[in-house]
Design a protein around this motif. Structure first.
Motif, PDB file in Angstrom:
ATOM      1  N   ARG A 332      18.229 -59.521 -53.574  1.00 34.18           N
ATOM      2  CA  ARG A 332      18.364 -59.026 -55.046  1.00 34.18           C
ATOM      3  C   ARG A 332      17.247 -58.162 -55.342  1.00 34.18           C
ATOM      4  N   GLU A 335      18.563 -54.760 -53.737  1.00 36.49           N
ATOM      5  CA  GLU A 335      19.734 -54.362 -54.722  1.00 36.49           C
ATOM      6  C   GLU A 335      19.173 -53.740 -56.079  1.00 36.49           C
ATOM      7  N   GLN A 336      18.089 -54.437 -56.575  1.00 34.44           N
ATOM      8  CA  GLN A 336      17.615 -53.469 -57.995  1.00 34.44           C
ATOM      9  C   GLN A 336      16.866 -52.488 -57.359  1.00 34.44           C
ATOM     10  N   GLU A 337      16.153 -52.430 -56.324  1.00 36.30           N
ATOM     11  CA  GLU A 337      15.519 -51.068 -55.959  1.00 36.30           C
ATOM     12  C   GLU A 337      16.416 -50.350 -55.828  1.00 36.30           C
ATOM     13  N   LEU A 338      17.666 -50.658 -54.939  1.00 34.65           N
ATOM     14  CA  LEU A 338      18.659 -49.504 -54.653  1.00 34.65           C
ATOM     15  C   LEU A 338      19.277 -48.948 -56.027  1.00 34.65           C
ATOM     16  N   ARG A 339      19.502 -49.755 -57.054  1.00 34.49           N
ATOM     17  CA  ARG A 339      19.977 -49.268 -58.384  1.00 34.49           C
ATOM     18  C   ARG A 339      19.052 -48.424 -58.784  1.00 34.49           C
ATOM     19  N   ARG A 340      17.845 -48.953 -58.988  1.00 36.39           N
ATOM     20  CA  ARG A 340      16.904 -47.812 -59.452  1.00 36.39           C
ATOM     21  C   ARG A 340      16.769 -46.454 -58.830  1.00 36.39           C
ATOM     22  N   ARG A 342      18.972 -44.934 -57.153  1.00 39.53           N
ATOM     23  CA  ARG A 342      20.346 -44.261 -57.636  1.00 39.53           C
ATOM     24  C   ARG A 342      20.137 -43.635 -58.925  1.00 39.53           C
ATOM     25  N   GLY A 343      19.658 -44.520 -60.002  1.00 44.48           N
ATOM     26  CA  GLY A 343      19.479 -44.049 -61.164  1.00 44.48           C
ATOM     27  C   GLY A 343      18.563 -42.585 -61.457  1.00 44.48           C
ATOM     28  N   ASP A 344      17.605 -42.743 -60.533  1.00 46.03           N
ATOM     29  CA  ASP A 344      16.685 -41.664 -60.668  1.00 46.03           C
ATOM     30  C   ASP A 344      17.335 -40.377 -60.206  1.00 46.03           C
TER      31      ASP A 344
END
Length: 345
Positions: A332, A335-340, A342-344
């Motif tokens: 998890r 996954e959170q790190e990956l979404r972050r 991608r947002g950046d």
């Protein structure tokens, strides 16, 4: 074989008395008494060929004459060991087809030592009577004056003398019959002028005085006072009977003691067997208990092993669960790190 002057069951009719010849005691064990003896009446054939222990009924005069003749002949012959004199003793012959007899008096040469015979066995002792004297009983007269004449000749008895009674109504009328063996058969000899017969082996003359027998020496002198000789013989016979009775009583006591010992030994054997059975049962029960305890120990050990395996499996499951939880948490985070990221971008 024993003589008696009384009967167990007297009746007014002699022919109706089953015990008129005598009796025999036969073992008939009962539930209450294993030594019970039943009284069986004798037959004429039993009187002719008696068994040891038979009671044969004779008159008082018969017994008086028998004791007198026995005492005189013993006094004449036994001190010099020329012969032994037996009275009322059964004799078994050495002929297979000739049954035993029970003579009133018999004189047997060639026997050096007297023994306590109940049956004199000719084949064993290698000696036979040279003289037999029978005193007739009226009820059994034919046995003595007919049958035994032929049978004693066959047995090889050199002289057979019969004190015959031809009287009637209880009155004795005596005569002497003197048979001598010639070859294989008897020849009847005439008595001397005074009616006496010579007993060759004892060198004694036998005669009749009124209703009893009398013995004389070669000079014609009476041998012994009849009454005195008979009394002495009666006393000697009474002593012998008392000794025999004591011996029988001792034998009976010995048998009873033997039975008691056997019963005690049987009880001891049964008790020992019972103890052995109890000990065997106790041993088997101890073995069973030990086997049960061993099974219980093994079952307890198996339960402990199962519980230990269950514990270890639970621990393994717990570790695995924690590891999965940690892996999921890390996933998890990633996954959170990956979404972050991608947002950046």
């Amino acid at each position: 074989m024993t003589t008696a002057t009384t009967r167990p069951s007297p009746t007014t009719d002699a022919d109706a008395d089953p015990f008129r010849y005598g009796w025999r005691l036969v073992p008939r064990p009962t539930p209450d008494n294993p030594y019970h003896l039943e009284q069986i009446p004798l037959t004429l054939d039993d009187v002719l060929h008696p068994e040891v222990g038979d009671f044969i009924v004779h008159s008082d005069r018969h017994e008086t004459d028998r004791m007198y003749l026995t005492a005189v002949l013993r006094a004449r012959l036994e001190p010099s060991r020329r012969a032994i004199v037996l009275s009322d003793v059964r004799i078994a012959w050495d002929l297979p087809d000739l049954r035993a007899h029970g003579p009133d008096v018999m004189v047997i040469p060639g026997v050096r030592k007297r023994r306590n015979w109940s049956t004199f066995e000719v084949a064993v002792e290698r000696a036979r009577p040279a003289l037999i004297i029978e005193i007739v009983s009226l009820d059994a007269r034919e046995n003595d004056v007919v049958i035994k004449v032929e049978q004693y000749a066959r047995a090889g008895v050199a002289q057979y003398v019969i004190v015959d009674d031809t009287g009637r109504g209880g009155v004795r009328r005596l005569r002497l019959l003197d048979y001598r063996l010639e070859g294989t058969a008897y020849r009847l000899q005439e008595p001397d002028a005074e009616g006496r017969v010579h007993l060759a082996i004892a060198d004694v003359w036998l005669g009749i005085r009124r209703d009893h027998v009398v013995c004389y020496d070669a000079a014609g002198r009476e041998i012994g006072d009849y009454v005195t000789v008979v009394r002495q013989a009666a006393k000697a016979e009474a002593r012998a009977k008392q000794a025999a009775t004591r011996a029988k009583e001792a034998a009976a006591r010995a048998r009873q003691e033997a039975v008691a010992r056997a019963e005690a030994e049987e009880r001891a054997r049964q008790e020992a067997a019972a103890r052995a059975e109890a000990e065997e049962r106790a041993r088997q029960e101890a073995v069973a208990r030990a086997e049960a305890e061993e099974r219980a120990r093994q079952e307890a050990a198996a339960r402990m092993e199962a519980e230990e395996r269950a514990r270890q499996e639970a621990q393994a499951r717990e570790v695995e669960s924690r590891a999965r939880a940690e892996a999921e948490a890390r996933l998890r985070e990633l996954e959170q790190e990956l979404r972050r990221l991608r947002g950046d971008a």
